[in-house]
Design an enzyme around this catalytic site. Structure first.
Site, mmCIF file in Angstrom:
data_model
loop_
_atom_site.group_PDB
_atom_site.id
_atom_site.type_symbol
_atom_site.label_atom_id
_atom_site.label_comp_id
_atom_site.label_asym_id
_atom_site.label_seq_id
_atom_site.Cartn_x
_atom_site.Cartn_y
_atom_site.Cartn_z
ATOM 1 N N HIS A 1 65.063 81.772 -1.507
ATOM 2 C CA HIS A 1 65.012 80.395 -1.018
ATOM 3 C C HIS A 1 65.131 80.356 0.502
ATOM 4 O O HIS A 1 64.315 79.720 1.181
ATOM 5 C CB HIS A 1 66.133 79.569 -1.651
ATOM 6 C CG HIS A 1 66.234 78.182 -1.084
ATOM 7 N ND1 HIS A 1 65.317 77.185 -1.376
ATOM 8 C CD2 HIS A 1 67.125 77.623 -0.209
ATOM 9 C CE1 HIS A 1 65.640 76.080 -0.728
ATOM 10 N NE2 HIS A 1 66.726 76.330 -0.013
ATOM 11 N N SER B 1 59.208 73.596 4.076
ATOM 12 C CA SER B 1 59.293 72.498 5.039
ATOM 13 C C SER B 1 58.429 71.322 4.613
ATOM 14 O O SER B 1 57.486 71.471 3.820
ATOM 15 C CB SER B 1 58.851 72.962 6.428
ATOM 16 O OG SER B 1 59.745 73.911 6.951
ATOM 17 N N GLY C 1 67.798 65.579 22.680
ATOM 18 C CA GLY C 1 68.093 66.820 21.971
ATOM 19 C C GLY C 1 66.841 67.654 21.775
ATOM 20 O O GLY C 1 65.792 67.396 22.377
ATOM 21 N N GLN D 1 66.796 76.143 13.838
ATOM 22 C CA GLN D 1 67.884 75.520 13.084
ATOM 23 C C GLN D 1 68.665 76.562 12.289
ATOM 24 O O GLN D 1 69.892 76.463 12.152
ATOM 25 C CB GLN D 1 67.300 74.434 12.181
ATOM 26 C CG GLN D 1 66.701 73.285 12.977
ATOM 27 C CD GLN D 1 65.732 72.427 12.177
ATOM 28 O OE1 GLN D 1 65.088 72.895 11.237
ATOM 29 N NE2 GLN D 1 65.618 71.165 12.559
ATOM 30 N N CYS E 1 66.914 67.599 9.455
ATOM 31 C CA CYS E 1 66.576 66.209 9.158
ATOM 32 C C CYS E 1 66.129 66.023 7.712
ATOM 33 O O CYS E 1 66.125 64.899 7.207
ATOM 34 C CB CYS E 1 65.493 65.705 10.104
ATOM 35 S SG CYS E 1 63.950 66.633 10.018
ATOM 36 N N GLU F 1 55.737 74.951 9.709
ATOM 37 C CA GLU F 1 56.354 74.560 10.986
ATOM 38 C C GLU F 1 57.407 75.594 11.372
ATOM 39 O O GLU F 1 58.094 76.160 10.517
ATOM 40 C CB GLU F 1 56.948 73.151 10.892
ATOM 41 C CG GLU F 1 58.054 72.975 9.861
ATOM 42 C CD GLU F 1 59.434 73.164 10.440
ATOM 43 O OE1 GLU F 1 59.553 73.266 11.666
ATOM 44 O OE2 GLU F 1 60.395 73.222 9.651
#
Length: 495
Positions: free
Chosen positions: A99, A109, A194, A120, A50, A114
């Site tokens: 990275h 994040s 989801g 992901q 996101c 988190e």
């Protein structure tokens, strides 16, 4: 190793650009396929969340790789290259590894620490494996990133430095109150079923909401989430179709939305209608003097008179004489989708508190950094050095194997020639000669092959494999065959 990453995130681009550049799963698949078809890339993986879109690739040319990956990102995101370029960042080789490891640990994040990013990253790796776009380098890289992220969470208190995006968002909605106290007795509407929506539903359940309603385009997935919530002990949980959202909105105290929709799921007009207030866009709304407040009450009363029974009951409790942005909050909205699900204009409606990705980014920018972050940074630095050394050593291993194979072939040929010249040798004599020759060859090769592996593992050591191939006139095809065999080893990458 020629690892290249080109991407943009909440740190480099405004939410409005991230929103437009977001990639659906189908677009990610096409991007991977097109990247692999591009000349500079031999492997590719996409990490799309996101608040970030990153394209990883193994390239043979840096500048050509940057140009090609940037162009592909622009083409598949629908944002023009000229507009996208100022927001792109580029990392190469060890900096690219650093990275991704930092991302895996939650250091990059929106909410530091988190852990959802690990899932992901796992999904990105699985997609690359399924499409066969992730080869040896990206398989090693992403698998190690997962290990580094897990290590950071198990060996440090990075979890204390931040929470999941869902928890952080609910804390922002609670506006300083304890989430459990704020959530007690509230009715929640969760739009989407989801991973993020499921996490939101579970978090709300733990916080003590009275009821959770799940709306999803696929009813079966909503039913499944409701079943899970029931097993978790949620007093009241039920599923509705998406066309039932409008009615549920009139009953809800909290709405969390995270779908894969490309358009708005909740418009400002729909939110205003659920509250029983007249909505005007910013372009339409005149400057409202203080004396206009009583008229607003009259508008609310008229809406209640004409509305449905359920909506009337909810509206009566929400009628407010406060102008937009002030007064008690009647409806809390948390939008975790990218692109956004909820119209940003909803924050101007009286009685509404809206928290979305953009406001979370602003809130997290001032969040204090925990002391544990320094520990995680040390872990990342150590792991990057170890990964780089392992990759450089692995790069020369096929050449060393090919050299030893060539030496073994030479020994076998000479023993065969000896058999022709001395046919009277018995088996014991022949075995002793063979063993002696092999020991001589092994001793001659041992020191240089061990040393070349050590040298190759150091920064700048990639050229030693080339030197070894040149000095011993090794067949490049033989070396490539060893590399392919290593890549196809079914035990490779297992932990």
């Amino acid at each position: 190793m020629s690892l290249l990453v080109v991407g943009l995130s909440h740190r480099s681009a405004p939410v409005s650009v991230l929103e437009r550049a977001s990639l659906a799963v189908d677009s990610q698949i096409k991007l991977l396929q097109d990247t692999l078809a591009a000349e500079p890339a031999t492997e590719a993986a996409v990490l799309a969340t996101c608040n970030r879109i990153e394209l990883y690739a193994d390239v043979d040319k840096f500048h050509a790789g940057v140009a090609e990956l940037s162009t592909l990102l622009a083409q598949h995101s629908g944002v023009g290259l000229d507009e996208l370029t100022p927001y792109l960042y580029v990392h190469y080789e060890d900096r690219a590894v650093h990275h991704l490891f930092s991302v895996a640990c939650g250091l990059d994040s929106m909410v530091v620490g988190e852990g959802q990013i690990l899932g992901q990253i796992k999904d990105a790796l699985a997609r690359g494996q399924e499409l066969h776009t992730a080869g040896r380098l990206l398989n090693d890289l992403f698998q190690q990133a997962l290990r580094v992220g897990k290590r950071a969470h198990s060996e440090t208190g990075i979890d204390r430095a931040g929470q999941s995006l869902v928890t952080f968002g609910l804390e922002q909605l609670a506006d300083g109150a304890e989430v459990t106290e704020w959530a007690a007795g509230k009715r929640a509407l969760v739009i989407g079923a989801g991973s993020m929506s499921s996490l939101a539903a579970a978090t709300l359940a733990r916080a003590g909401v009275e009821e959770i309603v799940v709306a999803n385009r696929t009813r079966a997935r909503a039913d499944r989430l409701v079943e899970i919530l029931g097993q978790a002990g949620v007093p009241t949980a039920r599923a509705v179709a998406m066309d039932g959202v409008a009615d549920e909105l009139t009953r809800a105290d909290v709405v969390v939305s995270c779908t894969g929709a490309t358009g708005l799921v909740l418009t400002a007009e729909a939110v205003a209608g659920a509250l029983g207030v007249a909505y005007e866009s910013a372009a339409q709304a005149p400057e409202a003097p203080a004396a206009a407040v009583p008229d607003e009450l009259d508008q609310h009363a008229a809406w209640v008179e004409n509305g449905s029974a359920a909506a009337q009951d909810r509206a009566v409790r929400r009628v407010s004489a406060y102008p937009a942005g002030t007064g008690p909050v009647r409806l809390h909205l948390l939008d975790l989708a990218m692109p956004r699900d909820i119209d940003g204009a909803a924050h101007r409606i009286a009685g509404v508190r809206l928290v979305d990705i953009e406001s979370l980014a602003e809130a997290s920018a001032d969040a204090p950094m925990a002391a544990d972050v320094d520990q995680v940074r040390t872990i990342v630095a150590d792991e990057v050095a170890a990964f780089g050394a392992a990759q450089r050593a692995a790069h020369i291993t096929p050449t060393v194997v090919a050299l030893r194979t060539m030496a073994a072939d030479v020994v076998a040929a000479e023993i065969a020639r000896l058999d022709g010249r001395l046919p009277d040798l018995d088996e014991k004599q022949r075995a002793e000669i063979t063993q002696t020759v092999r020991r001589v060859v092994d001793k001659l090769l041992h020191a240089p092959t061990v040393r070349v592996k050590q040298l190759a593992s150091e920064p700048g050591g990639a050229g030693y494999a080339d030197a070894l191939r040149e000095l011993f006139d090794l067949d490049p095809q033989t070396v490539a065959a060893v590399s392919r065999a290593d890549l196809n080893d079914p035990n490779r990458g297992r932990s």
